[in-house]
Design an enzyme around this catalytic site. Structure first.
Site, short mmCIF file in Angstrom:
data_model
loop_
_atom_site.label_atom_id
_atom_site.label_comp_id
_atom_site.label_asym_id
_atom_site.label_seq_id
_atom_site.Cartn_x
_atom_site.Cartn_y
_atom_site.Cartn_z
N SER A 51 0.82 -1.21 0.00
CA SER A 51 0.00 0.00 0.00
C SER A 51 0.86 1.26 0.00
O SER A 51 1.96 1.29 0.54
CB SER A 51 -0.92 0.01 1.22
OG SER A 51 -1.87 -1.02 1.13
N1 SAH Z 1 -1.65 -4.41 3.74
C1 SAH Z 1 -0.73 -4.51 2.62
C2 SAH Z 1 -1.42 -4.32 1.30
C3 SAH Z 1 -1.93 -5.59 0.81
S1 SAH Z 1 -2.70 -5.57 -0.78
C4 SAH Z 1 0.41 -3.51 2.80
O1 SAH Z 1 0.65 -3.10 3.90
O2 SAH Z 1 1.06 -3.18 1.85
C5 SAH Z 1 -4.19 -6.38 -0.32
C6 SAH Z 1 -4.05 -7.80 0.14
O3 SAH Z 1 -5.36 -8.24 0.49
C7 SAH Z 1 -3.53 -8.77 -0.92
O4 SAH Z 1 -2.40 -9.41 -0.45
C8 SAH Z 1 -4.68 -9.74 -1.10
O5 SAH Z 1 -4.29 -11.07 -1.35
C9 SAH Z 1 -5.41 -9.63 0.23
N2 SAH Z 1 -6.80 -10.06 0.23
C10 SAH Z 1 -7.74 -9.86 -0.71
N3 SAH Z 1 -8.91 -10.43 -0.36
C11 SAH Z 1 -8.70 -11.00 0.88
C12 SAH Z 1 -9.51 -11.76 1.78
N4 SAH Z 1 -10.79 -12.06 1.49
N5 SAH Z 1 -8.97 -12.17 2.94
C13 SAH Z 1 -7.67 -11.88 3.25
N6 SAH Z 1 -6.86 -11.20 2.43
C14 SAH Z 1 -7.36 -10.75 1.26
#
Ligand code: SAH
Length: 243
Positions: free
Chosen positions: A84
């Site tokens: 993010s």
């Molecule tokens: N929090 C991260 C950003 C992650 S991007 C950071 O600090 O950079 C979003 C993430 O959400 C992805 O890895 C994706 O696989 C996950 N995701 C999407 N749907 C999800 C679900 N239903 N349960 C858990 N994780 C999920």
């Protein structure tokens, strides 16, 4: 209380700054510049800024991208997912702290979408107990590897589908969704304590960072109050797990 020293992994990891004359200093300077930029962008919460200053974002991205780790942009982390944008992490956590109206200090907090683990590490600077759930097993493992050197005892990583939340450890003072969805599922809202706050990117093609606060104990008015913030761009929340 949050200590002032930056959280730098105990051993140089080779892929970061092992070749720099004074390992750690370059990234510290870049991180400080990032924090100053966040302030100019309107992040005023000193504890959030301090948390952003402590977490080394470069250890969460691939070596090839480490030089860009402190730019205000999302970067690829594999598996078609991204780390993010710093502004959005800071904004989401500042919103949570600003809106929270529980009768006790913030306690358990849940992140849905661990990805590489960056935001989870920032959250662990701010809240006493953090769970973060990820649906892609390889990313869950990657986050474990990234976070291990930081030794954050308050942070609990879980592999699973977080679309239904994580009732096992709830209810939560706050829930932060790190992936976009068309609508906030009621099952997640129900896992907030009174006065608790959920933050999520909501919308189909373009998204808005939205917060929902549950009615504080003993107060009149609607059970849920919505708040809208910035236009954002997140990867989609998907159901089920990927092994
Ligand atoms: N929090 C991260 C950003 C992650 S991007 C950071 O600090 O950079 C979003 C993430 O959400 C992805 O890895 C994706 O696989 C996950 N995701 C999407 N749907 C999800 C679900 N239903 N349960 C858990 N994780 C999920």
């Amino acid at each position: 209380m949050v200590a002032k020293t930056p959280l730098v992994p105990p051993k140089p990891r080779g892929r970061t700054e092992a070749d720099a004359p004074q390992p750690g200093l370059a990234s510290e300077r870049l991180r400080q510049a990032m924090v100053e930029r966040l302030q100019r962008q309107g992040i005023a919460d000193a504890e959030v800024l301090q948390a952003m200053a402590r977490v080394p974002r470069h250890v969460f991205v691939d070596a090839a991208l480490a030089s860009r780790a402190y730019e205000d942009t999302a970067l690829p982390i594999g598996h078609r997912q991204t780390i993010s944008q710093p502004f959005v992490v800071a904004r989401s956590l500042a919103v949570v702290r600003d809106l929270y109206a529980g009768s006790a200090p913030m306690d358990r907090v849940l992140e849905v979408g661990t990805g590489c683990g960056y935001q989870a590490a920032v959250m662990a600077q701010l809240f006493p107990w953090v769970a973060s759930i990820e649906r892609i097993e390889a990313l869950h493992q990657q986050a474990r590897r990234n976070l291990a050197p930081l030794a954050l005892g308050r942070l609990h990583l879980i592999f699973g589908d977080g679309l239904q939340g994580l009732p096992k450890y709830g209810p939560y003072s706050a829930i932060v969704l790190a992936a976009g969805l068309a609508q906030v599922p009621q099952v997640l809202l129900d896992q907030l304590i009174p006065g608790g706050v959920l933050v999520a990117p909501v919308g189909a093609s373009s998204q808005t960072l939205v917060a929902m606060r549950r009615r504080p104990e003993g107060q009149a008015g609607p059970e849920w109050v919505p708040f809208a913030y910035d236009e954002v761009s997140f990867v989609p929340m998907l159901a089920g797990v990927v092994r």
